[in-house]
Design a protein around this motif. Structure first.
Motif, short mmCIF file in Angstrom:
data_model
loop_
_atom_site.label_atom_id
_atom_site.label_comp_id
_atom_site.label_asym_id
_atom_site.label_seq_id
_atom_site.Cartn_x
_atom_site.Cartn_y
_atom_site.Cartn_z
N SER A 7 -66.36 90.61 -10.56
CA SER A 7 -66.54 91.93 -9.96
C SER A 7 -65.69 92.10 -8.70
O SER A 7 -65.00 93.10 -8.54
CB SER A 7 -68.02 92.13 -9.63
OG SER A 7 -68.20 93.28 -8.86
N GLU A 8 -65.73 91.12 -7.81
CA GLU A 8 -65.02 91.24 -6.54
C GLU A 8 -63.51 91.08 -6.69
O GLU A 8 -62.75 91.65 -5.92
CB GLU A 8 -65.55 90.20 -5.54
CG GLU A 8 -66.95 90.51 -5.07
CD GLU A 8 -67.47 89.47 -4.10
OE1 GLU A 8 -66.69 88.64 -3.62
OE2 GLU A 8 -68.69 89.50 -3.84
N SER A 9 -63.10 90.33 -7.68
CA SER A 9 -61.66 90.09 -7.82
C SER A 9 -60.95 91.19 -8.59
O SER A 9 -59.76 91.40 -8.42
CB SER A 9 -61.41 88.75 -8.52
OG SER A 9 -61.81 88.84 -9.88
N GLY A 10 -61.70 91.87 -9.45
CA GLY A 10 -61.10 92.91 -10.27
C GLY A 10 -60.21 92.37 -11.37
O GLY A 10 -59.48 93.12 -12.02
N HIS A 11 -60.25 91.07 -11.62
CA HIS A 11 -59.40 90.45 -12.64
C HIS A 11 -60.01 90.60 -14.03
O HIS A 11 -61.22 90.56 -14.20
CB HIS A 11 -59.22 88.95 -12.37
CG HIS A 11 -58.34 88.66 -11.22
ND1 HIS A 11 -56.98 88.82 -11.25
CD2 HIS A 11 -58.63 88.22 -9.97
CE1 HIS A 11 -56.46 88.49 -10.08
NE2 HIS A 11 -57.45 88.12 -9.29
N ASN A 20 -59.65 77.74 -12.08
CA ASN A 20 -59.78 76.83 -10.95
C ASN A 20 -59.31 77.47 -9.65
O ASN A 20 -59.99 77.42 -8.63
CB ASN A 20 -58.99 75.55 -11.20
CG ASN A 20 -59.50 74.76 -12.38
OD1 ASN A 20 -60.65 74.92 -12.80
ND2 ASN A 20 -58.66 73.94 -12.93
N ARG A 21 -58.14 78.06 -9.68
CA ARG A 21 -57.62 78.69 -8.46
C ARG A 21 -58.50 79.85 -8.01
O ARG A 21 -58.70 80.04 -6.82
CB ARG A 21 -56.18 79.15 -8.67
CG ARG A 21 -55.25 77.99 -8.83
CD ARG A 21 -53.86 78.29 -8.29
NE ARG A 21 -52.96 77.20 -8.58
CZ ARG A 21 -52.88 76.09 -7.87
NH1 ARG A 21 -53.61 75.90 -6.83
NH2 ARG A 21 -52.02 75.13 -8.22
N LYS A 25 -60.57 80.15 -4.49
CA LYS A 25 -60.38 81.30 -3.59
C LYS A 25 -61.71 81.78 -3.02
O LYS A 25 -61.78 82.25 -1.90
CB LYS A 25 -59.69 82.43 -4.36
CG LYS A 25 -59.51 83.70 -3.56
CD LYS A 25 -58.85 84.79 -4.38
CE LYS A 25 -58.79 86.08 -3.58
NZ LYS A 25 -58.24 87.17 -4.36
N TYR A 26 -62.77 81.67 -3.82
CA TYR A 26 -64.08 82.17 -3.40
C TYR A 26 -64.97 81.07 -2.83
O TYR A 26 -66.14 81.28 -2.60
CB TYR A 26 -64.77 82.86 -4.58
CG TYR A 26 -64.17 84.23 -4.81
CD1 TYR A 26 -64.69 85.34 -4.17
CD2 TYR A 26 -63.07 84.39 -5.64
CE1 TYR A 26 -64.13 86.59 -4.36
CE2 TYR A 26 -62.51 85.64 -5.84
CZ TYR A 26 -63.04 86.73 -5.19
OH TYR A 26 -62.48 87.97 -5.37
N SER A 27 -64.43 79.89 -2.63
CA SER A 27 -65.19 78.79 -2.06
C SER A 27 -64.58 78.42 -0.72
O SER A 27 -63.46 78.80 -0.42
CB SER A 27 -65.12 77.57 -2.99
OG SER A 27 -65.63 77.88 -4.26
N PHE A 28 -65.31 77.68 0.07
CA PHE A 28 -64.83 77.29 1.39
C PHE A 28 -65.39 75.92 1.75
O PHE A 28 -66.47 75.56 1.32
CB PHE A 28 -65.23 78.32 2.45
CG PHE A 28 -66.71 78.56 2.48
CD1 PHE A 28 -67.53 77.82 3.32
CD2 PHE A 28 -67.30 79.52 1.66
CE1 PHE A 28 -68.90 78.02 3.34
CE2 PHE A 28 -68.68 79.72 1.69
CZ PHE A 28 -69.48 78.97 2.52
N PRO A 29 -64.64 75.15 2.53
CA PRO A 29 -65.14 73.84 2.96
C PRO A 29 -66.26 74.01 3.99
O PRO A 29 -66.28 74.98 4.74
CB PRO A 29 -63.92 73.17 3.59
CG PRO A 29 -62.94 74.23 3.85
CD PRO A 29 -63.28 75.41 2.99
N ILE A 30 -67.17 73.08 3.97
CA ILE A 30 -68.24 73.05 4.98
C ILE A 30 -67.88 71.91 5.93
O ILE A 30 -68.16 70.74 5.66
CB ILE A 30 -69.62 72.86 4.33
CG1 ILE A 30 -69.87 73.97 3.30
CG2 ILE A 30 -70.72 72.85 5.40
CD1 ILE A 30 -71.12 73.77 2.46
N LEU A 66 -61.68 71.67 -0.15
CA LEU A 66 -63.08 72.01 -0.46
C LEU A 66 -63.93 70.75 -0.52
O LEU A 66 -65.06 70.74 -0.03
CB LEU A 66 -63.17 72.75 -1.80
CG LEU A 66 -62.61 74.15 -1.81
CD1 LEU A 66 -62.68 74.74 -3.20
CD2 LEU A 66 -63.35 75.03 -0.82
N ILE A 67 -63.41 69.73 -1.15
CA ILE A 67 -64.10 68.44 -1.21
C ILE A 67 -63.35 67.51 -0.26
O ILE A 67 -62.12 67.44 -0.31
CB ILE A 67 -64.12 67.87 -2.64
CG1 ILE A 67 -64.86 68.82 -3.58
CG2 ILE A 67 -64.76 66.49 -2.65
CD1 ILE A 67 -64.83 68.40 -5.03
#
Length: 146
Positions: A7-11, A20-21, A25-30, A66-67
């Motif tokens: 929904s957010e990407s519109g793809h 994977n990419r 894009k929608y993940s982030f490192p903690i 991310l990891i």
């Protein structure tokens, strides 16, 4: 999660799309968890990685931070062993490859189902609260100190 990403990407996705990419894009490192893992190595605690990751996403997740890039004792990736959490088989594989079992293992995950199965093997389980990483890190620290 996928519905939100789509929904957010519109793809529009087809068989050749690089999922994977998009996920990265929608993940982030903690960052606090990355620092905490590094501190464990400093006090001689071995860390393993047990993940339901697919394809080349593990390497991409390391590459984009991310990891944490870390010297893991063992890495068990579901795509490589043919089993996924919460299937018993992946926990059995983790014990075999790590050389640890039962109460020797502290398992951190964001799924209550995965924690429940790990605890059925005698593992100590900590549910990860992604909204409050400091909280689960304190819980891990208290278990390790205990």
């Amino acid at each position: 999660m996928w519905k939100r990403i789509v929904s957010e990407s519109g793809h529009m996705f087809d068989k050749d799309y690089d999922y994977n990419r998009l996920c990265n894009k929608y993940s982030f490192p903690i960052d606090i968890t990355h620092r905490f893992l590094s501190s464990l190595k400093g006090i001689g605690i071995e860390v393993g990685l047990l993940t339901n990751i697919w394809g080349n996403m593990l390497q991409q997740s390391f590459d984009c931070g991310l990891i944490p890039k870390f010297e893991y004792k063992t890495i068990i990736a579901s795509c490589e062993v043919g089993a996924v959490k919460p299937e018993n088989m992946i926990y059995e594989i983790a014990e075999e490859k790590s050389g640890y079992s039962g109460g020797e293992i502290l398992f951190v995950d964001d799924s209550p189902d995965n924690i429940r199965v790990a605890e059925s093997f005698g593992w100590k389980g900590v549910l990860m609260d992604l909204g409050n990483p400091g909280k689960f890190i304190k819980k891990i620290a208290s278990i390790l100190d205990g």
